[in-house]
Design a protein around this motif. Structure first.
Motif, PDB file in Angstrom:
ATOM      1  N   MET A   1      -9.071  -9.429   2.990  1.00  0.00           N
ATOM      2  CA  MET A   1     -10.141  -8.748   2.295  1.00  0.00           C
ATOM      3  C   MET A   1      -9.879  -8.619   0.806  1.00  0.00           C
ATOM      4  O   MET A   1     -10.809  -8.401   0.042  1.00  0.00           O
ATOM      5  N   GLY A   2      -8.658  -8.747   0.384  1.00  0.00           N
ATOM      6  CA  GLY A   2      -8.317  -8.624  -1.026  1.00  0.00           C
ATOM      7  C   GLY A   2      -8.984  -9.695  -1.868  1.00  0.00           C
ATOM      8  O   GLY A   2      -9.398  -9.447  -3.003  1.00  0.00           O
ATOM      9  N   VAL A   3      -9.085 -10.902  -1.326  1.00  0.00           N
ATOM     10  CA  VAL A   3      -9.701 -12.000  -2.065  1.00  0.00           C
ATOM     11  C   VAL A   3     -11.194 -11.753  -2.224  1.00  0.00           C
ATOM     12  O   VAL A   3     -11.773 -11.950  -3.302  1.00  0.00           O
ATOM     13  N   ILE A   4     -11.842 -11.281  -1.206  1.00  0.00           N
ATOM     14  CA  ILE A   4     -13.280 -11.019  -1.256  1.00  0.00           C
ATOM     15  C   ILE A   4     -13.564  -9.888  -2.235  1.00  0.00           C
ATOM     16  O   ILE A   4     -14.525  -9.950  -3.012  1.00  0.00           O
ATOM     17  N   ASP A   5     -12.724  -8.859  -2.227  1.00  0.00           N
ATOM     18  CA  ASP A   5     -12.910  -7.756  -3.173  1.00  0.00           C
ATOM     19  C   ASP A   5     -12.709  -8.232  -4.609  1.00  0.00           C
ATOM     20  O   ASP A   5     -13.436  -7.807  -5.535  1.00  0.00           O
ATOM     21  N   ALA A   6     -11.731  -9.107  -4.837  1.00  0.00           N
ATOM     22  CA  ALA A   6     -11.483  -9.634  -6.182  1.00  0.00           C
ATOM     23  C   ALA A   6     -12.664 -10.486  -6.653  1.00  0.00           C
ATOM     24  O   ALA A   6     -13.076 -10.400  -7.814  1.00  0.00           O
ATOM     25  N   ILE A   7     -13.198 -11.300  -5.757  1.00  0.00           N
ATOM     26  CA  ILE A   7     -14.370 -12.126  -6.115  1.00  0.00           C
ATOM     27  C   ILE A   7     -15.568 -11.238  -6.401  1.00  0.00           C
ATOM     28  O   ILE A   7     -16.312 -11.467  -7.359  1.00  0.00           O
TER      29      ILE A   7
END
Length: 115
Positions: A1-7
């Protein structure tokens, strides 16, 4: 989920930056339009005032010149005819150089408008 939040966070920042750019550009173009309209109105106002006074001066100069010439040659009617012919001659010269006058006006106005 960290990647989606960063995007998601990056896209939100990009959206905010784009929105700020659009608002700033809109304000700039409003100010630019106001500047151009103000310059045009100022130019036309000065043209009307100075041109009107210059025209009145030219009328008085022409009439007084015709009267003076009438006294000089002894015929006011003939003097008026000479003055009218001189004015027609000046008008004819202005007519023949009208394209040069247009070029000069367009050049000056384009420098004002596109600066």
């Amino acid at each position: 989920m960290g990647v989606i939040d960063a995007i998601n966070e990056t896209s939100n920042k990009a959206f905010d930056s784009g929105e700020t750019y659009v608002k700033t550009s809109q304000e700039y173009y409003k100010l630019k339009a106001f500047q151009q309209l103000t310059r045009a109105f100022s130019f036309l106002s000065k043209l009307a005032i100075i041109g009107g006074l210059l025209f009145l001066g030219l009328i008085f100069l022409t009439v007084s010149g015709a009267i003076w010439l009438g006294h000089l040659i002894g015929s006011t009617a003939l003097a008026c005819l000479f003055v009218a012919l001189a004015l027609f001659l000046i008008t004819g010269i202005a007519y023949f150089v009208r394209k040069q006058i247009d070029k000069n006006i367009i050049k000056k106005m384009s420098q004002e408008f596109f600066d």
